[in-house]
Each structure stands twice: as structure tokens, then as C-alpha cells.
Design an enzyme around this catalytic site. Sequence first.
Site, PDB file in Angstrom:
ATOM      1  CG  ASP A  34      74.941  49.352  -9.751  1.00 13.21           C
ATOM      2  OD1 ASP A  34      75.873  48.882  -9.683  1.00 13.21           O
ATOM      3  OD2 ASP A  34      74.733  50.791  -9.269  1.00 13.21           O
ATOM      4  CB  ILE A  35      78.029  45.784 -11.697  1.00 14.97           C
ATOM      5  CG1 ILE A  35      78.858  44.728 -11.981  1.00 14.97           C
ATOM      6  CG2 ILE A  35      78.736  46.428 -10.430  1.00 14.97           C
ATOM      7  CD1 ILE A  35      80.189  45.050 -12.597  1.00 14.97           C
ATOM      8  CE1 TYR A 142      84.944  60.968 -10.651  1.00 11.57           C
ATOM      9  CE2 TYR A 142      85.511  62.730  -9.392  1.00 11.57           C
ATOM     10  CZ  TYR A 142      84.634  61.941  -9.882  1.00 11.57           C
ATOM     11  OH  TYR A 142      83.184  62.261  -9.801  1.00 11.57           O
ATOM     12  CE  LYS A 146      82.906  61.765 -13.339  1.00 16.25           C
ATOM     13  NZ  LYS A 146      81.695  61.303 -13.963  1.00 16.25           N
TER      14      LYS A 146
HETATM   15  N1  SER Z   1      82.754  63.518  -4.873  1.00 18.71           N
HETATM   16  C1  SER Z   1      83.775  63.447  -5.464  1.00 18.71           C
HETATM   17  C2  SER Z   1      84.947  62.734  -5.046  1.00 18.71           C
HETATM   18  O1  SER Z   1      85.333  63.062  -4.000  1.00 18.71           O
HETATM   19  C3  SER Z   1      84.029  64.667  -6.510  1.00 18.71           C
HETATM   20  O2  SER Z   1      83.260  64.623  -7.452  1.00 18.71           O
HETATM   21  O3  SER Z   1      85.871  62.070  -5.573  1.00 18.71           O
END
Ligand code: SER
Length: 320
Positions: A34-35, A142, A146
Site C-alpha cells: 500500500d502507499i 469510478y 471499472k
Molecule cells: N462502495 C463503492 C462506492 O460507494 C461502490 O462500489 O463508491
Amino acid sequence: MAQDVHCIIGASGQLGTEMALSLKAAGERVVLMDIKPPTYSGILDLPFERIDVCDAAGLADRIAHHHVNHIHHLAAALSARGEQDPQWAWNLNMKGLLNVLEIAAGALQPMRIFWPSSIAVFGPESGPIAGQEEHRWPATVYGISKNVGEQWCAWYRRNRGVDVRSVRYPGLIGTLAPPGGGTTDYAVEVFDHLDNAEPYSCFLEASERLPMMHMDDAVDAALSIMSAPQEAMRCEEAYNIQAMSFSPEELFVEIRRHVPDFRWTYAPDFRQGIAAGWPDGLDDRMAREDWGWSPTVDLPQLVDTMVRARRFKEPALGAV
Ligand code: SER
């Protein structure tokens, strides 16, 4: 046969901490990366390498040094934090994954990778219960990372023979380490407010249902898919998995059964917009059929465990 060596990248995070403890309890060889250093006392005796997952050469060097053959790559910027710093989030999520996939593709010994995807791959146009093959048009950085990450994993599997396995996690709830910058984090942070005189202020709307999971099931999913025979995996993408769905109101009412004076209010912010684009639940039949996915913790058990762990400092379910 030599014992497997697991490395957890992002080992100081919410999921990494729990996974490290589980692997240690199972007698596995584990290296933490980890960082930032781990904080949970139960894993401080495990070897730790301070490394930035974006540093390809440094990462490759440490993985070779420890003869790692199972990589659990968990380091990522989550949904809410990612919206505030999109370039940083994209770089961390994509470069980190590509570095790990390249290391596996060039490794001298067979490597197996676990890389989590997320419910965030779905978007406002997805149905309320997202099927395995649901239309995906994610609305967050995000979620885009993904979704594209799933496609990169499929590409490396097909073209470079990399054995990479993935699930789409819902919101994850546990006690050992805090989450960082997610939209589902309210369902963890509320348990820190139980002794607070002020009502808990929730950043989502009362009725915003989302798929969720206790950490014990999340770790079990990762370890189950990692040990399943490759031939059993029909899915080229990440497998849908979930354990339960609930709204903030349903969670808080369940908490009040244990903590009668618990009070709450709602002050939705930008995270409500993110949550509104995610499904209420996932159809996870393919994971159940292919590698025996079977969650064990429902809402009443989750709340019981979390209330006791937070209030009385009891170990989480299954923790040692
Ligand atoms: N738990 C994550 C989030 O809320 C969803 O994969 O960004």
C-alpha cells in the site's frame, strides 16, 4: 508444491485489511502492499511493502522479490472521491490495473489476479435489478474506470492468457478499517454515530435502495472465485454479486431495534445523484451457478454484528 504467496495491493484499505486478516487466519503466506501503512493491529505482523501501484517498475520488483503468484489488486479511488478529482482517480484506477495485468502477462510463473469491479458500472439507464448482461453506461469516473477495467481484464485474458477474476461488489460494510470516499459509506459511518447525542445526518435520501454486503461475505467471494476451477467461469466480465438491498430508512429502523435512542435526519448531497444512478439490486445467479457464490449475512445479522462491534469493540463476524 510450493505454497502460494498472496499479495494484497491496497492492503491498508477497508477490504484489504479484512482480506489480510482472513488469509492470515487461514495460514496463507501474505505480503501487504500500500502507499500508506496498515493500521489494524491484527495484521501488523505481516510483511509490508510501501509502494505506489502507479510505479510499474517498483511494483514488479517487489512482486518478484516475494515470489508472489496470487495478486489481490484492491487499490482504487471510489465513486464520491473520484468525482472530486477525476484525473487523479482515472490515473490511479487505470494505471494501477494495467501495471498489475502487465506484470501477470510477463511473469515467469503462472499468476492469478483478483480485481474487484463494482455496481458503479451500471448507470441511470440500467434496470432496477441489474442482470449480468445489463446495459452499462456508467455516470461516474469510478464507474467508467471499472467498466473499462472489465474490458481490459477480458482483453488480457483472451490475448495474453492472464488468469484474472472479478466480481461487481455492492456497498461493503465492516469494522476493521474505514471506507474511503464511496457513496455507500453512510452504511458504515452511521455505526460510529450510535453514541452521539446529535442525530446522524445521512447524505442519501431515505428511500435510496442500494445493494450491500457484509465484509465476511465480500472476502469469501474473493477467496471463492480465486480458488474456483478456470473452466467453470463462463463470464468474460465481472460477476454480479450481492447479499441484500436496503434503503437508509430501512437500515436506521433496524439499528433502532438495538439502540432505541438512535435518531437520524437526511441532508442529501451530490452523492445522492450518484446513488440514484445505481441499481437497487443485482441478479447474481451466474455467480451462484459457476462458482458457488452464496452470501450468509442478511440485514438483521449485519446490524447485530456492527452494533456490537462498534459499541462493545467485539471482533467482527469471523474475525480472529
Ligand atoms: N462502495 C463503492 C462506492 O460507494 C461502490 O462500489 O463508491
